[in-house]
Design a protein around this motif. Structure first.
Motif, PDB file in Angstrom:
ATOM      1  N   GLY A 224       0.800  -1.215   0.000  1.00 20.79           N
ATOM      2  CA  GLY A 224       0.000   0.000   0.000  1.00 20.79           C
ATOM      3  C   GLY A 224       0.830   1.261   0.000  1.00 20.79           C
ATOM      4  O   GLY A 224       0.297   2.354  -0.145  1.00 20.79           O
ATOM      5  N   GLY A 225       2.142   1.145   0.180  1.00 27.65           N
ATOM      6  CA  GLY A 225       3.039   2.293   0.105  1.00 27.65           C
ATOM      7  C   GLY A 225       2.833   3.301   1.215  1.00 27.65           C
ATOM      8  O   GLY A 225       2.455   2.968   2.337  1.00 27.65           O
ATOM      9  N   SER A 226       3.072   4.567   0.896  1.00 28.27           N
ATOM     10  CA  SER A 226       3.096   5.621   1.916  1.00 28.27           C
ATOM     11  C   SER A 226       1.750   5.819   2.616  1.00 28.27           C
ATOM     12  O   SER A 226       1.719   6.187   3.795  1.00 28.27           O
ATOM     13  CB  SER A 226       3.535   6.939   1.280  1.00 28.27           C
ATOM     14  OG  SER A 226       2.664   7.301   0.233  1.00 28.27           O
ATOM     15  N   LEU A 227       0.634   5.583   1.923  1.00 27.74           N
ATOM     16  CA  LEU A 227      -0.677   5.831   2.532  1.00 27.74           C
ATOM     17  C   LEU A 227      -0.917   4.956   3.766  1.00 27.74           C
ATOM     18  O   LEU A 227      -1.533   5.404   4.736  1.00 27.74           O
ATOM     19  CB  LEU A 227      -1.794   5.593   1.504  1.00 27.74           C
ATOM     20  CG  LEU A 227      -1.875   6.596   0.349  1.00 27.74           C
ATOM     21  CD1 LEU A 227      -2.935   6.174  -0.653  1.00 27.74           C
ATOM     22  CD2 LEU A 227      -2.161   7.998   0.865  1.00 27.74           C
ATOM     23  N   LEU A 228      -0.406   3.735   3.729  1.00 31.10           N
ATOM     24  CA  LEU A 228      -0.635   2.835   4.874  1.00 31.10           C
ATOM     25  C   LEU A 228       0.213   3.191   6.084  1.00 31.10           C
ATOM     26  O   LEU A 228       0.060   2.586   7.148  1.00 31.10           O
ATOM     27  CB  LEU A 228      -0.372   1.382   4.462  1.00 31.10           C
ATOM     28  CG  LEU A 228      -1.536   0.681   3.760  1.00 31.10           C
ATOM     29  CD1 LEU A 228      -1.204  -0.774   3.494  1.00 31.10           C
ATOM     30  CD2 LEU A 228      -2.817   0.772   4.577  1.00 31.10           C
ATOM     31  N   LEU A 229       1.101   4.175   5.945  1.00 30.68           N
ATOM     32  CA  LEU A 229       1.902   4.613   7.083  1.00 30.68           C
ATOM     33  C   LEU A 229       1.264   5.798   7.802  1.00 30.68           C
ATOM     34  O   LEU A 229       1.768   6.257   8.816  1.00 30.68           O
ATOM     35  CB  LEU A 229       3.316   4.968   6.611  1.00 30.68           C
ATOM     36  CG  LEU A 229       4.103   3.751   6.111  1.00 30.68           C
ATOM     37  CD1 LEU A 229       5.327   4.191   5.343  1.00 30.68           C
ATOM     38  CD2 LEU A 229       4.506   2.844   7.250  1.00 30.68           C
ATOM     39  N   ILE A 230       0.144   6.279   7.274  1.00 26.47           N
ATOM     40  CA  ILE A 230      -0.555   7.391   7.919  1.00 26.47           C
ATOM     41  C   ILE A 230      -1.099   7.006   9.309  1.00 26.47           C
ATOM     42  O   ILE A 230      -0.936   7.775  10.266  1.00 26.47           O
ATOM     43  CB  ILE A 230      -1.691   7.918   7.010  1.00 26.47           C
ATOM     44  CG1 ILE A 230      -1.072   8.578   5.771  1.00 26.47           C
ATOM     45  CG2 ILE A 230      -2.585   8.915   7.735  1.00 26.47           C
ATOM     46  CD1 ILE A 230      -2.039   8.800   4.628  1.00 26.47           C
ATOM     47  N   PRO A 231      -1.717   5.817   9.492  1.00 24.94           N
ATOM     48  CA  PRO A 231      -2.160   5.440  10.834  1.00 24.94           C
ATOM     49  C   PRO A 231      -1.014   5.389  11.841  1.00 24.94           C
ATOM     50  O   PRO A 231      -1.183   5.733  13.008  1.00 24.94           O
ATOM     51  CB  PRO A 231      -2.764   4.043  10.618  1.00 24.94           C
ATOM     52  CG  PRO A 231      -3.200   4.044   9.199  1.00 24.94           C
ATOM     53  CD  PRO A 231      -2.155   4.836   8.480  1.00 24.94           C
ATOM     54  N   LEU A 232       0.178   4.979  11.372  1.00 25.41           N
ATOM     55  CA  LEU A 232       1.352   4.922  12.243  1.00 25.41           C
ATOM     56  C   LEU A 232       1.688   6.325  12.752  1.00 25.41           C
ATOM     57  O   LEU A 232       1.896   6.541  13.956  1.00 25.41           O
ATOM     58  CB  LEU A 232       2.531   4.339  11.457  1.00 25.41           C
ATOM     59  CG  LEU A 232       3.839   4.018  12.187  1.00 25.41           C
ATOM     60  CD1 LEU A 232       4.612   2.967  11.404  1.00 25.41           C
ATOM     61  CD2 LEU A 232       4.707   5.260  12.344  1.00 25.41           C
ATOM     62  N   ALA A 233       1.734   7.304  11.841  1.00 22.50           N
ATOM     63  CA  ALA A 233       2.037   8.679  12.238  1.00 22.50           C
ATOM     64  C   ALA A 233       0.898   9.271  13.070  1.00 22.50           C
ATOM     65  O   ALA A 233       1.138  10.059  13.997  1.00 22.50           O
ATOM     66  CB  ALA A 233       2.278   9.532  10.993  1.00 22.50           C
ATOM     67  N   SER A 234      -0.330   8.872  12.777  1.00 24.67           N
ATOM     68  CA  SER A 234      -1.490   9.388  13.516  1.00 24.67           C
ATOM     69  C   SER A 234      -1.466   8.961  14.982  1.00 24.67           C
ATOM     70  O   SER A 234      -1.992   9.667  15.855  1.00 24.67           O
ATOM     71  CB  SER A 234      -2.791   8.906  12.865  1.00 24.67           C
ATOM     72  OG  SER A 234      -2.909   9.411  11.554  1.00 24.67           O
ATOM     73  N   ASN A 235      -0.848   7.800  15.251  1.00 26.23           N
ATOM     74  CA  ASN A 235      -0.735   7.328  16.636  1.00 26.23           C
ATOM     75  C   ASN A 235       0.017   8.307  17.520  1.00 26.23           C
ATOM     76  O   ASN A 235      -0.174   8.353  18.738  1.00 26.23           O
ATOM     77  CB  ASN A 235      -0.027   5.965  16.677  1.00 26.23           C
ATOM     78  CG  ASN A 235      -0.937   4.832  16.242  1.00 26.23           C
ATOM     79  OD1 ASN A 235      -2.156   4.972  16.271  1.00 26.23           O
ATOM     80  ND2 ASN A 235      -0.359   3.726  15.816  1.00 26.23           N
ATOM     81  N   LEU A 236       0.897   9.091  16.910  1.00 25.33           N
ATOM     82  CA  LEU A 236       1.678  10.087  17.644  1.00 25.33           C
ATOM     83  C   LEU A 236       0.776  11.110  18.313  1.00 25.33           C
ATOM     84  O   LEU A 236       1.124  11.675  19.349  1.00 25.33           O
ATOM     85  CB  LEU A 236       2.639  10.785  16.657  1.00 25.33           C
ATOM     86  CG  LEU A 236       3.679  11.752  17.199  1.00 25.33           C
ATOM     87  CD1 LEU A 236       4.678  11.007  18.083  1.00 25.33           C
ATOM     88  CD2 LEU A 236       4.414  12.442  16.054  1.00 25.33           C
ATOM     89  N   PHE A 237      -0.422  11.321  17.727  1.00 27.61           N
ATOM     90  CA  PHE A 237      -1.363  12.313  18.256  1.00 27.61           C
ATOM     91  C   PHE A 237      -2.574  11.647  18.920  1.00 27.61           C
ATOM     92  O   PHE A 237      -3.566  12.315  19.218  1.00 27.61           O
ATOM     93  CB  PHE A 237      -1.837  13.231  17.122  1.00 27.61           C
ATOM     94  CG  PHE A 237      -0.702  13.901  16.399  1.00 27.61           C
ATOM     95  CD1 PHE A 237      -0.102  15.033  16.924  1.00 27.61           C
ATOM     96  CD2 PHE A 237      -0.212  13.384  15.207  1.00 27.61           C
ATOM     97  CE1 PHE A 237       0.954  15.651  16.272  1.00 27.61           C
ATOM     98  CE2 PHE A 237       0.837  13.993  14.542  1.00 27.61           C
ATOM     99  CZ  PHE A 237       1.429  15.125  15.080  1.00 27.61           C
TER     100      PHE A 237
END
Length: 402
Positions: free
Chosen positions: A341-354
């Motif tokens: 899924g590339g970069s889009l599937l890493l958005i939940p990972l970064a969202s966990n920061l907040f």
């Protein structure tokens, strides 16, 4: 007929590609149903590039390393440094732009069937397991980290091989390079099919609702390609960077934009490096490596979409947390190609920061797929063209110091 074909090949590839783009647009606007057969040319072109790229990388790297003589310097360390700087700065630019021009989303889509990585350790673990992948499996799945690892090991092991073996490797490498040139010469027809398919299948109406988000994403990417990267190049080579920047965008970025695949663009980048007269020992390693870890476009996508979610939910973010997001985006982006899924599937990972719940983050992933027709194209063009840009920069900087 033969004379016409010869004259056609004498025209520069970029002009032929532009002609293919124009024909693709005209066919999509005039006969969208009657010319549906044109799409097969795009699929065949991308398929051919993807098929030849893993074999090309394997034999080029084995050949280069097996013939490498001790004491002969390459620029790999400098190039990796440039990749790291470029990706981090891209994430930082996206964070700053997201605060200057905050965007809010209408979260009505979902992507529940996708499985994002649970944390940064999983991303890094995936990257490490790709290194020790079965060589046959790595070739079949275009796992370039695994291909590079095996090619380097085999190249080192063959350093003491007899000259006949090394000549054979060189001949195979040259033959595959020639096949790549044949495929690239078909780019105008392939891109005509890709343009036709993109316009007929997606259109642009679905993108209008997300115009502000797209403007922010693409604005960041253009700023990096036309301002940040030239500044980095100037710092290293101390002369006007734009001729090199525009050549990389024109001869690598355009193809990457339409193929939307860093893997498919590796042969194109190899061809451009040869045209620029770069060291084969260096670019045969740096280009496939860049296709995996040099991900400025992915860092922009992760940062912008994450902060769009933050603004939508009204979450307050301080500078320190935003800086951490820049670092996280850069590290995550480097592992993006190893995650389905590339970069889009890493958005939940970064969202966990907040502290953003996964179900909301996955809705943002769904938005990402809607705008992907432009976002992913520009992201790939930025990522892939900067692989050649930074490879050339490192070599020109080395020559300047002599």
């Amino acid at each position: 007929m033969k004379e016409m074909f010869h004259k056609w090949n004498q025209i520069s590839l970029v002009k032929r590609i532009l002609a293919g783009i124009i024909v693709g647009i005209l066919l999509a606007l005039i006969v969208p149903k009657g010319a549906s057969w044109v799409t097969i040319f795009g699929s065949l072109f991308v398929g051919a590039l993807k098929a030849v790229a893993p074999v090309l990388v394997l034999f080029l790297v084995i050949d280069a390393i097996s013939k490498h003589k001790s004491g002969t310097q390459t620029n790999i360390k400098s190039i990796i440094g440039l990749y790291a700087i470029g990706t981090f700065v891209a994430g930082l630019v996206a964070v700053v732009a997201s605060f200057l021009f905050p965007v809010k989303l209408t979260l009505v889509t979902s992507a529940e069937d996708l499985a994002p990585p649970s944390g940064i350790l999983e991303v890094l673990q995936t990257l490490l397991f790709n290194v020790v992948d079965n060589p046959v499996n790595a070739l079949m799945n275009a796992n370039y980290i695994g291909i590079l690892a095996w090619a380097i090991l085999l190249g080192i092991a063959l350093k003491n091989a007899n000259e006949t073996t090394k000549t054979l490797l060189s001949n195979v490498s040259d033959a595959i390079t020639k096949v790549v040139k044949w495929i690239i010469s078909l780019a105008p027809i392939g891109i005509m099919g890709l343009v036709f398919d993109a316009l007929v299948t997606n259109g642009l109406s679905a993108l209008m609702e997300y115009g502000k988000l797209l403007a922010l994403l693409l604005g960041c990417m253009f700023f990096i390609a036309l301002v940040v990267n030239p500044l980095i190049v100037y710092f290293y080579i101390r002369k006007n960077p734009y001729p090199l920047v525009f050549q990389c965008l024109r001869e690598s970025g355009i193809t990457a934009f339409f193929t939307r695949s860093s893997a498919a663009n590796i042969p194109v980048n190899m061809n451009l490096c040869e045209k620029l007269g770069l060291n084969k020992d260096t670019y045969s390693v740096s280009i496939p490596l860049g296709g995996t870890v040099n991900m400025a476009g992915a860092a922009v996508t992760i940062s912008v979409l994450t902060l769009a979610t933050v603004h939508t939910l009204g979450i307050e973010v301080d500078f320190a947390t935003a800086l951490i997001l820049s670092v996280l985006s850069a590290i995550s982006a480097a592992g993006a190609s190893g995650v389905a899924g590339g970069s889009l599937l890493l958005i939940p990972l970064a969202s966990n920061l907040f502290g953003i719940p996964n179900d909301i983050a996955m809705q943002v992933v769904g938005v990402g797929f809607i705008i992907g027709v432009l976002q992913d194209s520009c992201e790939t063009a930025l990522n892939s063209s900067s692989d050649v840009l930074f490879t050339a920069t490192a070599e020109y900087a080395k020559k300047r110091k002599k």
